[in-house]
Design a protein around this motif. Structure first.
Motif, PDB file in Angstrom:
ATOM      1  N   ASN A  15       0.869  -1.170   0.000  1.00 52.90           N
ATOM      2  CA  ASN A  15       0.000   0.000   0.000  1.00 52.90           C
ATOM      3  C   ASN A  15       0.910   1.225   0.000  1.00 52.90           C
ATOM      4  O   ASN A  15       1.619   1.480   0.971  1.00 52.90           O
ATOM      5  N   ALA A  16       0.895   1.965  -1.107  1.00 52.98           N
ATOM      6  CA  ALA A  16       1.767   3.136  -1.254  1.00 52.98           C
ATOM      7  C   ALA A  16       0.958   4.426  -1.330  1.00 52.98           C
ATOM      8  O   ALA A  16       1.428   5.423  -1.880  1.00 52.98           O
ATOM      9  N   LYS A  17      -0.246   4.419  -0.778  1.00 50.76           N
ATOM     10  CA  LYS A  17      -1.101   5.611  -0.839  1.00 50.76           C
ATOM     11  C   LYS A  17      -0.560   6.761  -0.003  1.00 50.76           C
ATOM     12  O   LYS A  17      -0.717   7.908  -0.353  1.00 50.76           O
ATOM     13  N   LYS A  18       0.072   6.443   1.117  1.00 45.92           N
ATOM     14  CA  LYS A  18       0.587   7.466   2.019  1.00 45.92           C
ATOM     15  C   LYS A  18       2.111   7.432   2.010  1.00 45.92           C
ATOM     16  O   LYS A  18       2.708   6.370   2.163  1.00 45.92           O
ATOM     17  N   GLY A  19       2.732   8.560   1.821  1.00 48.59           N
ATOM     18  CA  GLY A  19       4.187   8.624   1.897  1.00 48.59           C
ATOM     19  C   GLY A  19       4.873   7.941   0.739  1.00 48.59           C
ATOM     20  O   GLY A  19       4.260   7.616  -0.282  1.00 48.59           O
ATOM     21  N   ASN A  20       6.155   7.711   0.903  1.00 49.89           N
ATOM     22  CA  ASN A  20       6.972   7.126  -0.161  1.00 49.89           C
ATOM     23  C   ASN A  20       7.473   5.725   0.151  1.00 49.89           C
ATOM     24  O   ASN A  20       8.139   5.115  -0.680  1.00 49.89           O
ATOM     25  N   ARG A  21       7.208   5.240   1.350  1.00 47.58           N
ATOM     26  CA  ARG A  21       7.596   3.876   1.694  1.00 47.58           C
ATOM     27  C   ARG A  21       6.335   3.035   1.777  1.00 47.58           C
ATOM     28  O   ARG A  21       5.445   3.312   2.583  1.00 47.58           O
ATOM     29  N   PRO A  22       6.225   1.988   0.948  1.00 50.95           N
ATOM     30  CA  PRO A  22       5.015   1.161   0.968  1.00 50.95           C
ATOM     31  C   PRO A  22       4.850   0.450   2.311  1.00 50.95           C
ATOM     32  O   PRO A  22       5.829   0.079   2.953  1.00 50.95           O
ATOM     33  N   SER A  23       3.611   0.240   2.664  1.00 51.86           N
ATOM     34  CA  SER A  23       3.262  -0.564   3.830  1.00 51.86           C
ATOM     35  C   SER A  23       2.858  -1.948   3.324  1.00 51.86           C
ATOM     36  O   SER A  23       2.209  -2.076   2.287  1.00 51.86           O
ATOM     37  N   PHE A  24       3.233  -2.976   4.059  1.00 51.97           N
ATOM     38  CA  PHE A  24       2.897  -4.341   3.660  1.00 51.97           C
ATOM     39  C   PHE A  24       1.976  -5.018   4.675  1.00 51.97           C
ATOM     40  O   PHE A  24       1.904  -6.238   4.736  1.00 51.97           O
ATOM     41  N   THR A  25       1.249  -4.201   5.451  1.00 52.76           N
ATOM     42  CA  THR A  25       0.395  -4.764   6.496  1.00 52.76           C
ATOM     43  C   THR A  25      -0.788  -5.552   5.941  1.00 52.76           C
ATOM     44  O   THR A  25      -1.380  -6.350   6.668  1.00 52.76           O
ATOM     45  N   ASP A  26      -1.127  -5.364   4.666  1.00 57.87           N
ATOM     46  CA  ASP A  26      -2.210  -6.134   4.061  1.00 57.87           C
ATOM     47  C   ASP A  26      -1.774  -7.539   3.653  1.00 57.87           C
ATOM     48  O   ASP A  26      -2.615  -8.400   3.379  1.00 57.87           O
ATOM     49  N   ALA A  27      -0.473  -7.776   3.593  1.00 56.14           N
ATOM     50  CA  ALA A  27       0.039  -9.110   3.266  1.00 56.14           C
ATOM     51  C   ALA A  27      -0.060 -10.000   4.505  1.00 56.14           C
ATOM     52  O   ALA A  27       0.169  -9.553   5.633  1.00 56.14           O
ATOM     53  N   ALA A  28      -0.396 -11.265   4.279  1.00 57.56           N
ATOM     54  CA  ALA A  28      -0.488 -12.206   5.396  1.00 57.56           C
ATOM     55  C   ALA A  28       0.895 -12.477   5.976  1.00 57.56           C
ATOM     56  O   ALA A  28       1.904 -12.444   5.260  1.00 57.56           O
ATOM     57  N   ARG A  29       0.917 -12.747   7.274  1.00 55.18           N
ATOM     58  CA  ARG A  29       2.168 -13.134   7.934  1.00 55.18           C
ATOM     59  C   ARG A  29       2.662 -14.439   7.327  1.00 55.18           C
ATOM     60  O   ARG A  29       1.875 -15.248   6.834  1.00 55.18           O
ATOM     61  N   PRO A  30       3.975 -14.688   7.374  1.00 54.82           N
ATOM     62  CA  PRO A  30       4.518 -15.922   6.797  1.00 54.82           C
ATOM     63  C   PRO A  30       3.876 -17.201   7.327  1.00 54.82           C
ATOM     64  O   PRO A  30       3.668 -18.144   6.559  1.00 54.82           O
ATOM     65  N   ASP A  31       3.526 -17.249   8.625  1.00 54.85           N
ATOM     66  CA  ASP A  31       2.935 -18.472   9.176  1.00 54.85           C
ATOM     67  C   ASP A  31       1.547 -18.756   8.611  1.00 54.85           C
ATOM     68  O   ASP A  31       1.064 -19.881   8.664  1.00 54.85           O
ATOM     69  N   VAL A  32       0.914 -17.739   8.019  1.00 55.76           N
ATOM     70  CA  VAL A  32      -0.384 -17.905   7.351  1.00 55.76           C
ATOM     71  C   VAL A  32      -0.182 -18.092   5.846  1.00 55.76           C
ATOM     72  O   VAL A  32      -0.780 -18.970   5.228  1.00 55.76           O
TER      73      VAL A  32
END
Length: 145
Positions: A84-101
């Motif tokens: 998610n790169a809507k805010k700022g210049n560093r993308p957020s990856f919080t929408d991606a599932a954790r590796p254990d999932v």
């Protein structure tokens, strides 16, 4: 689940300079998994993918599936599809599932493709990978569940 599918003349993936997966003609799949994704969605996408008619027939119309045409699959886990790169210049990856999932669901998806008759090569989950391919067309399709 989000999949970027590319038709390829050939493709490979390497980790630390060693090839870990390689196909001749077929599909390269970049597979992203988010928190809510399920095995049912993986089944639906796998079934859709193998029946998707994007290979040319004798009249050069996209009428054949990969099963009709023949070919293999190179599947790469790709958490950055949920950047998610809507805010700022560093993308957020919080929408991606954790590796254990994400990792078990990615393996489940690949096994489903195998059960549908496909030969599936893969990258290494969570590794820094070098992916090389020659795209046919170019044909690139995004599938989402």
């Amino acid at each position: 689940m989000k999949i970027v599918l590319q038709k390829a003349k050939n493709a490979s993936v390497a980790v630390d300079g060693s090839v870990v997966g390689k196909i001749a003609e077929g599909y390269v799949l970049l597979v992203g998994i988010t928190h809510e994704d399920t095995e049912e969605q993986a089944d639906q996408l796998a079934n859709k993918l193998v029946k998707l008619r994007i290979w040319e027939d004798e009249d050069e119309k996209m009428n054949h599936s990969i099963i009709d045409h023949g070919g293999d699959i190179l599947s790469i886990s790709q958490f950055t599809l949920y950047a998610n790169a809507k805010k700022g210049n560093r993308p957020s990856f919080t929408d991606a599932a954790r590796p254990d999932v994400a990792e078990p669901l990615w393996h489940y998806f690949n096994n489903k493709l195998t059960s549908l008759g496909m030969t599936v090569e893969t990258g290494v989950f969570g590794a820094m990978m070098d992916v090389s391919l020659t795209n046919i067309g170019p044909t690139t399709i995004i599938l989402e569940a």
